[in-house]
Design a protein around this motif. Structure first.
Motif, mmCIF file in Angstrom:
data_model
loop_
_atom_site.group_PDB
_atom_site.id
_atom_site.type_symbol
_atom_site.label_atom_id
_atom_site.label_comp_id
_atom_site.label_asym_id
_atom_site.label_seq_id
_atom_site.Cartn_x
_atom_site.Cartn_y
_atom_site.Cartn_z
ATOM 1 N N GLY A 59 33.536 42.163 38.536
ATOM 2 C CA GLY A 59 34.478 43.248 38.816
ATOM 3 C C GLY A 59 34.152 44.497 38.026
ATOM 4 O O GLY A 59 33.066 44.626 37.452
ATOM 5 N N GLU A 118 38.562 47.554 43.090
ATOM 6 C CA GLU A 118 38.254 46.509 42.110
ATOM 7 C C GLU A 118 39.164 46.599 40.895
ATOM 8 O O GLU A 118 39.572 45.571 40.329
ATOM 9 C CB GLU A 118 36.788 46.591 41.686
ATOM 10 C CG GLU A 118 35.805 46.234 42.776
ATOM 11 C CD GLU A 118 36.008 44.822 43.318
ATOM 12 O OE1 GLU A 118 36.298 43.914 42.509
ATOM 13 O OE2 GLU A 118 35.894 44.636 44.541
ATOM 14 N N LYS A 158 42.209 47.707 40.973
ATOM 15 C CA LYS A 158 43.515 47.213 41.423
ATOM 16 C C LYS A 158 43.560 45.692 41.368
ATOM 17 O O LYS A 158 44.604 45.101 41.034
ATOM 18 C CB LYS A 158 43.808 47.721 42.837
ATOM 19 C CG LYS A 158 44.172 49.196 42.900
ATOM 20 C CD LYS A 158 44.502 49.613 44.329
ATOM 21 C CE LYS A 158 44.934 51.069 44.390
ATOM 22 N NZ LYS A 158 45.272 51.500 45.779
ATOM 23 N N LYS A 159 42.447 45.051 41.683
ATOM 24 C CA LYS A 159 42.395 43.580 41.583
ATOM 25 C C LYS A 159 42.604 43.125 40.147
ATOM 26 O O LYS A 159 43.200 42.078 39.897
ATOM 27 C CB LYS A 159 41.053 43.065 42.093
ATOM 28 C CG LYS A 159 40.833 43.210 43.584
ATOM 29 C CD LYS A 159 39.437 42.727 43.972
ATOM 30 C CE LYS A 159 39.142 42.993 45.437
ATOM 31 N NZ LYS A 159 37.750 42.593 45.800
ATOM 32 N N ARG A 160 42.111 43.918 39.188
ATOM 33 C CA ARG A 160 42.269 43.593 37.772
ATOM 34 C C ARG A 160 43.689 43.877 37.278
ATOM 35 O O ARG A 160 44.093 43.401 36.218
ATOM 36 C CB ARG A 160 41.314 44.422 36.925
ATOM 37 C CG ARG A 160 39.835 44.243 37.239
ATOM 38 C CD ARG A 160 39.288 42.980 36.624
ATOM 39 N NE ARG A 160 37.951 43.151 36.097
ATOM 40 C CZ ARG A 160 37.012 42.215 36.132
ATOM 41 N NH1 ARG A 160 37.267 41.045 36.686
ATOM 42 N NH2 ARG A 160 35.821 42.427 35.614
#
Length: 256
Positions: free
Chosen positions: A82, A127, A129-131
């Motif tokens: 990520g 990416e 936002k995924k974190r």
């Protein structure tokens, strides 16, 4: 090791401020991917920073092309899972009298500075936002805030002002996603960028002439700016977003 297991993308990462930032992030435990146009320079930088080639990698390509940004993010995901931090550090600086700019000159500043910031930021945001969080730091410029008669640079200044404006707009739009966006605005920093328009003999003489321009009586070094970038990327700056931080030896303190 404040960036242990964090993954950082740095554009313009082969030399100067970008290279030093890559080195400092690596020293603090980060995985780093650098970008630039010259593959051999990137390869040398990556190997010198990390001889094991396990934590520093690179993607060569034109950052004004959205595909290059996608390649950077894909490599970060493939190698390290990520993206946590993006440093938009691309730049071009060739002093030019206002009436002598060509359409190609103007387009090149927009490509390198404005498009290079916008497309890369767009690519990393999903990416981050995924974190659940992220940090974007843009390398701006004192010239976007204060003209310098000795270095006419209207197109460069306009593009960097665009990067400053993008910083503030992105900060507001992305705050709900816990993605912080800030910029640093350096004055004269001794990097290889001056070799683009000065001879090897002229560079030391011209740079020495700018020491007195700064109230602190010295030009900046890449590490001065890189340290500020790391601060803005760190948890120590967790309540800072939307700022353009002067890193300029006091030069803009003279603004009226």
């Amino acid at each position: 090791m404040q960036f242990q297991n964090k993954t950082v993308i740095i554009t313009g990462g082969g030399t100067g401020i970008g290279r030093k930032a890559a080195e400092l992030f690596y020293n603090e435990g980060a995985n780093v991917i650098i970008n630039g146009r010259r593959e051999e320079v990137l390869k040398t930088t990556a190997t010198e920073i990390d001889p094991t080639e396990q934590k520093v990698s690179f993607v060569a390509g034109d950052i004004s092309n959205p595909e290059t940004s996608k390649d950077l993010v894909n490599k970060a995901v493939e190698l390290f899972g990520g993206v946590d931090i993006l440093v938009n550090n691309t730049g071009k600086f060739v002093p030019t009298p206002f009436t002598e700019y060509t359409p190609e000159d103007v387009q090149s500043y927009l490509d390198v500075i404005v498009k290079g910031t916008l497309f890369t930021s767009q690519a990393v945001i999903p990416e981050m936002k995924k974190r659940g969080q992220g940090a974007i730091i843009n390398t701006g410029s004192m010239w976007a805030l204060q003209p310098v008669e000795a270095t006419p640079s209207a197109a460069y200044s306009a593009a960097m002002a665009g990067r400053h404006a993008m910083t503030k707009n992105m900060a507001v739009e992305l705050a709900a996603d816990h993605i912080r966006v800030n910029a640093v605005a350096p004055a004269v920093v001794e990097t290889p960028i001056y070799n683009n328009f000065l001879s090897d003999e002229e560079v030391p003489e011209v740079l020495d002439s700018f020491n007195e321009f700064h109230p602190l009586k010295r030009n900046g070094q890449p590490e001065d700016v890189a340290n500020a970038i790391l601060f803005l990327a760190s948890e120590s700056a967790s309540w800072i977003t939307g700022t353009v931080m002067p890193v300029d030896g006091g030069a803009t303190a003279r603004l009226r």
